[in-house]
Scaffold this motif. Structure first.
Motif, PDB file in Angstrom:
ATOM      1  N   LYS A 208      -3.671  16.877 110.523  1.00  0.00           N
ATOM      2  CA  LYS A 208      -4.115  17.716 110.872  1.00  0.00           C
ATOM      3  C   LYS A 208      -4.528  18.834 110.958  1.00  0.00           C
ATOM      4  CE  LYS A 208      -4.151  14.009 114.886  1.00  0.00           C
ATOM      5  NZ  LYS A 208      -4.224  13.366 115.916  1.00  0.00           N
ATOM      6  N   ALA A 209      -4.005  19.551 109.609  1.00  0.00           N
ATOM      7  CA  ALA A 209      -3.597  20.816 109.965  1.00  0.00           C
ATOM      8  C   ALA A 209      -3.942  22.103 110.236  1.00  0.00           C
ATOM      9  CB  ALA A 209      -3.872  21.031 108.111  1.00  0.00           C
ATOM     10  N   LYS A 210      -4.139  22.697 110.432  1.00  0.00           N
ATOM     11  CA  LYS A 210      -5.158  24.267 110.724  1.00  0.00           C
ATOM     12  C   LYS A 210      -5.366  25.901 110.052  1.00  0.00           C
ATOM     13  CE  LYS A 210      -6.866  26.391 115.119  1.00  0.00           C
ATOM     14  NZ  LYS A 210      -6.501  26.324 116.405  1.00  0.00           N
ATOM     15  N   LEU A 211      -5.851  26.493 110.004  1.00  0.00           N
ATOM     16  CA  LEU A 211      -6.032  27.660 109.356  1.00  0.00           C
ATOM     17  C   LEU A 211      -6.292  28.601 109.985  1.00  0.00           C
ATOM     18  CD1 LEU A 211      -5.675  29.341 107.301  1.00  0.00           C
ATOM     19  CD2 LEU A 211      -7.540  29.058 106.447  1.00  0.00           C
ATOM     20  N   ASN A 212      -5.727  29.328 110.112  1.00  0.00           N
ATOM     21  CA  ASN A 212      -6.658  31.175 111.236  1.00  0.00           C
ATOM     22  C   ASN A 212      -6.752  31.944 110.023  1.00  0.00           C
ATOM     23  OD1 ASN A 212      -7.484  29.429 114.063  1.00  0.00           O
ATOM     24  ND2 ASN A 212      -5.156  29.591 113.696  1.00  0.00           N
ATOM     25  N   TYR A 213      -7.930  32.446 109.606  1.00  0.00           N
ATOM     26  CA  TYR A 213      -7.569  33.565 108.124  1.00  0.00           C
ATOM     27  C   TYR A 213      -8.539  34.867 108.966  1.00  0.00           C
ATOM     28  CZ  TYR A 213      -9.066  36.071 104.888  1.00  0.00           C
ATOM     29  OH  TYR A 213      -9.385  37.496 103.752  1.00  0.00           O
ATOM     30  N   LEU A 214      -7.772  36.405 108.668  1.00  0.00           N
ATOM     31  CA  LEU A 214      -8.185  36.924 109.505  1.00  0.00           C
ATOM     32  C   LEU A 214      -8.090  38.261 108.319  1.00  0.00           C
ATOM     33  CD1 LEU A 214     -10.206  39.234 111.616  1.00  0.00           C
ATOM     34  CD2 LEU A 214      -7.963  39.347 112.835  1.00  0.00           C
ATOM     35  N   GLY A 215      -9.093  38.451 107.652  1.00  0.00           N
ATOM     36  CA  GLY A 215      -9.428  39.391 106.538  1.00  0.00           C
ATOM     37  C   GLY A 215     -10.464  40.500 106.699  1.00  0.00           C
ATOM     38  N   LYS A 216      -9.754  42.066 106.867  1.00  0.00           N
ATOM     39  CA  LYS A 216     -10.722  43.082 107.148  1.00  0.00           C
ATOM     40  C   LYS A 216     -10.272  43.821 105.942  1.00  0.00           C
ATOM     41  CE  LYS A 216     -11.079  46.022 110.666  1.00  0.00           C
ATOM     42  NZ  LYS A 216     -10.855  46.289 111.796  1.00  0.00           N
ATOM     43  N   ILE A 217     -11.499  44.578 105.825  1.00  0.00           N
ATOM     44  CA  ILE A 217     -11.559  46.005 104.266  1.00  0.00           C
ATOM     45  C   ILE A 217     -12.229  46.676 105.564  1.00  0.00           C
ATOM     46  CG2 ILE A 217     -12.512  46.337 102.231  1.00  0.00           C
ATOM     47  CD1 ILE A 217     -13.069  44.084 101.459  1.00  0.00           C
ATOM     48  N   ARG A 218     -11.504  48.168 105.553  1.00  0.00           N
ATOM     49  CA  ARG A 218     -12.223  48.726 106.579  1.00  0.00           C
ATOM     50  C   ARG A 218     -11.672  50.161 105.396  1.00  0.00           C
ATOM     51  NH1 ARG A 218     -11.940  51.597 111.148  1.00  0.00           N
ATOM     52  NH2 ARG A 218     -11.315  54.082 110.855  1.00  0.00           N
ATOM     53  N   MET A 219     -13.150  50.787 105.191  1.00  0.00           N
ATOM     54  CA  MET A 219     -13.874  52.268 104.480  1.00  0.00           C
ATOM     55  C   MET A 219     -13.323  53.025 104.967  1.00  0.00           C
ATOM     56  SD  MET A 219     -13.950  50.869 101.313  1.00  0.00           S
ATOM     57  CE  MET A 219     -14.422  49.561 100.546  1.00  0.00           C
ATOM     58  N   GLU A 220     -12.408  54.219 105.177  1.00  0.00           N
ATOM     59  CA  GLU A 220     -12.209  55.431 106.179  1.00  0.00           C
ATOM     60  C   GLU A 220     -13.616  56.854 105.433  1.00  0.00           C
ATOM     61  OE1 GLU A 220     -10.587  55.735 108.627  1.00  0.00           O
ATOM     62  OE2 GLU A 220      -9.410  53.967 108.153  1.00  0.00           O
ATOM     63  N   LYS A 221     -13.790  57.362 106.075  1.00  0.00           N
ATOM     64  CA  LYS A 221     -14.737  58.684 105.765  1.00  0.00           C
ATOM     65  C   LYS A 221     -14.555  58.982 103.937  1.00  0.00           C
ATOM     66  CE  LYS A 221     -17.444  59.921 109.829  1.00  0.00           C
ATOM     67  NZ  LYS A 221     -18.648  59.281 109.607  1.00  0.00           N
ATOM     68  N   ASN A 222     -13.565  59.238 103.669  1.00  0.00           N
ATOM     69  CA  ASN A 222     -13.358  60.261 102.497  1.00  0.00           C
ATOM     70  C   ASN A 222     -13.009  59.346 101.521  1.00  0.00           C
ATOM     71  OD1 ASN A 222     -10.790  59.112 103.593  1.00  0.00           O
ATOM     72  ND2 ASN A 222     -10.291  61.204 102.863  1.00  0.00           N
ATOM     73  N   SER A 223     -13.636  57.876 101.263  1.00  0.00           N
ATOM     74  CA  SER A 223     -13.457  56.226 100.452  1.00  0.00           C
ATOM     75  C   SER A 223     -14.512  56.861  99.375  1.00  0.00           C
ATOM     76  CB  SER A 223     -12.833  55.486 101.366  1.00  0.00           C
ATOM     77  OG  SER A 223     -14.269  54.956 101.882  1.00  0.00           O
ATOM     78  N   LYS A 224     -15.240  57.240  98.608  1.00  0.00           N
ATOM     79  CA  LYS A 224     -16.515  57.674  98.558  1.00  0.00           C
ATOM     80  C   LYS A 224     -16.176  56.316  97.335  1.00  0.00           C
ATOM     81  CE  LYS A 224     -18.786  61.163  99.710  1.00  0.00           C
ATOM     82  NZ  LYS A 224     -19.660  62.716  99.038  1.00  0.00           N
ATOM     83  N   ASN A 225     -16.988  56.038  95.851  1.00  0.00           N
ATOM     84  CA  ASN A 225     -16.646  55.245  95.518  1.00  0.00           C
ATOM     85  C   ASN A 225     -15.686  54.542  94.837  1.00  0.00           C
ATOM     86  OD1 ASN A 225     -18.541  57.207  94.030  1.00  0.00           O
ATOM     87  ND2 ASN A 225     -17.405  58.518  93.374  1.00  0.00           N
ATOM     88  N   SER A 226     -15.154  53.406  96.191  1.00  0.00           N
ATOM     89  CA  SER A 226     -14.418  52.783  96.393  1.00  0.00           C
ATOM     90  C   SER A 226     -14.771  51.024  96.571  1.00  0.00           C
ATOM     91  CB  SER A 226     -13.513  52.688  97.599  1.00  0.00           C
ATOM     92  OG  SER A 226     -12.893  54.249  97.960  1.00  0.00           O
ATOM     93  N   ASP A 227     -14.299  50.446  96.253  1.00  0.00           N
ATOM     94  CA  ASP A 227     -14.464  48.899  95.907  1.00  0.00           C
ATOM     95  C   ASP A 227     -13.405  47.341  97.235  1.00  0.00           C
ATOM     96  OD1 ASP A 227     -16.076  46.480  94.841  1.00  0.00           O
ATOM     97  OD2 ASP A 227     -15.731  46.780  92.771  1.00  0.00           O
ATOM     98  N   GLY A 228     -14.228  47.158  98.056  1.00  0.00           N
ATOM     99  CA  GLY A 228     -13.494  46.391  98.791  1.00  0.00           C
ATOM    100  C   GLY A 228     -14.442  44.744  98.626  1.00  0.00           C
ATOM    101  N   TYR A 229     -13.962  43.620  98.172  1.00  0.00           N
ATOM    102  CA  TYR A 229     -13.547  42.057  97.746  1.00  0.00           C
ATOM    103  C   TYR A 229     -13.172  41.440  98.910  1.00  0.00           C
ATOM    104  CZ  TYR A 229     -15.432  37.560  95.389  1.00  0.00           C
ATOM    105  OH  TYR A 229     -15.267  36.684  95.382  1.00  0.00           O
ATOM    106  N   GLN A 230     -13.946  40.360  99.262  1.00  0.00           N
ATOM    107  CA  GLN A 230     -12.616  39.699  99.631  1.00  0.00           C
ATOM    108  C   GLN A 230     -13.860  38.059  99.928  1.00  0.00           C
ATOM    109  OE1 GLN A 230     -11.405  39.265 104.928  1.00  0.00           O
ATOM    110  NE2 GLN A 230     -13.022  41.058 103.868  1.00  0.00           N
ATOM    111  N   LYS A 231     -12.455  36.989  99.634  1.00  0.00           N
ATOM    112  CA  LYS A 231     -13.266  35.374  99.301  1.00  0.00           C
ATOM    113  C   LYS A 231     -11.968  34.585 100.356  1.00  0.00           C
ATOM    114  CE  LYS A 231     -16.001  32.507  97.713  1.00  0.00           C
ATOM    115  NZ  LYS A 231     -17.127  32.462  98.365  1.00  0.00           N
TER     116      LYS A 231
END
Length: 166
Positions: free
Chosen positions: A92-115
């Motif tokens: 009866k195990a339980k997972l609560n996962y919250l993942g967030k990637i935030r790209m601010e205004k000056n983050s040109k050419n940045s790369d965010g990956y979430q799995k």
């Protein structure tokens, strides 16, 4: 919340078991691993060419409740984040996962990956996964994905034929 600063041009490996904010400066790289802990990790990519790779691994049994909250904030250009969370839930195990990637205004050419991937071994196990992307800059690359699955009968037959007990 504990705070760790990665200096300019530094490459670091960190094993975490408590809530932590990681600040990555210019040209720095940090690899973070957490295992089976309920925790919050915030990666602040403040310097150009900074990178964070965060790997969370979990195994829940009985009535375990695992809460994982991971966030990467891209505050500069040419930054990179990889948020990867994988695990197994039984009973009866339980997972609560919250993942967030935030790209601010000056983050040109940045790369965010979430799995986030969860394998459920019982009918009573529960996985709640919420991946989020918040993109305030146009010239970025961002992606996310979640899989929650059970072992199907064909896979179970294959594993049993190779000697694995149910």
């Amino acid at each position: 919340m504990k705070q760790i600063t990665i200096k300019e041009d530094e490459n670091k490996f960190i094993f975490l078991n408590e809530d932590t904010e990681i600040i990555a400066n210019e040209n720095s790289k940090v690899n973070v691993v957490s295992f089976n802990d309920s925790l919050k990790i915030v990666g602040m990519l403040n310097g150009r060419n900074s990178e964070i790779n965060c790997y969370s691994i979990f195994y829940g049994i009985n009535q375990d409740e695992i809460n994982i909250d991971v966030k990467a904030v891209h505050n500069n250009e040419n930054t990179k984040s990889n948020l990867v969370c994988k695990g197994i839930l039984n009973d009866k195990a339980k997972l609560n996962y919250l993942g967030k990637i935030r790209m601010e205004k000056n983050s040109k050419n940045s790369d965010g990956y979430q799995k986030q991937d969860t394998l459920l071994l019982s009918e009573e196990a529960i996985a709640n996964s919420i991946p989020e992307l918040e993109i305030l800059e146009n010239e970025v690359k961002c992606s996310h994905g979640v899989t929650i699955s059970r072992i199907n009968e064909d896979n179970l037959f294959y594993l049993k034929s190779r000697g694995l007990n149910e």
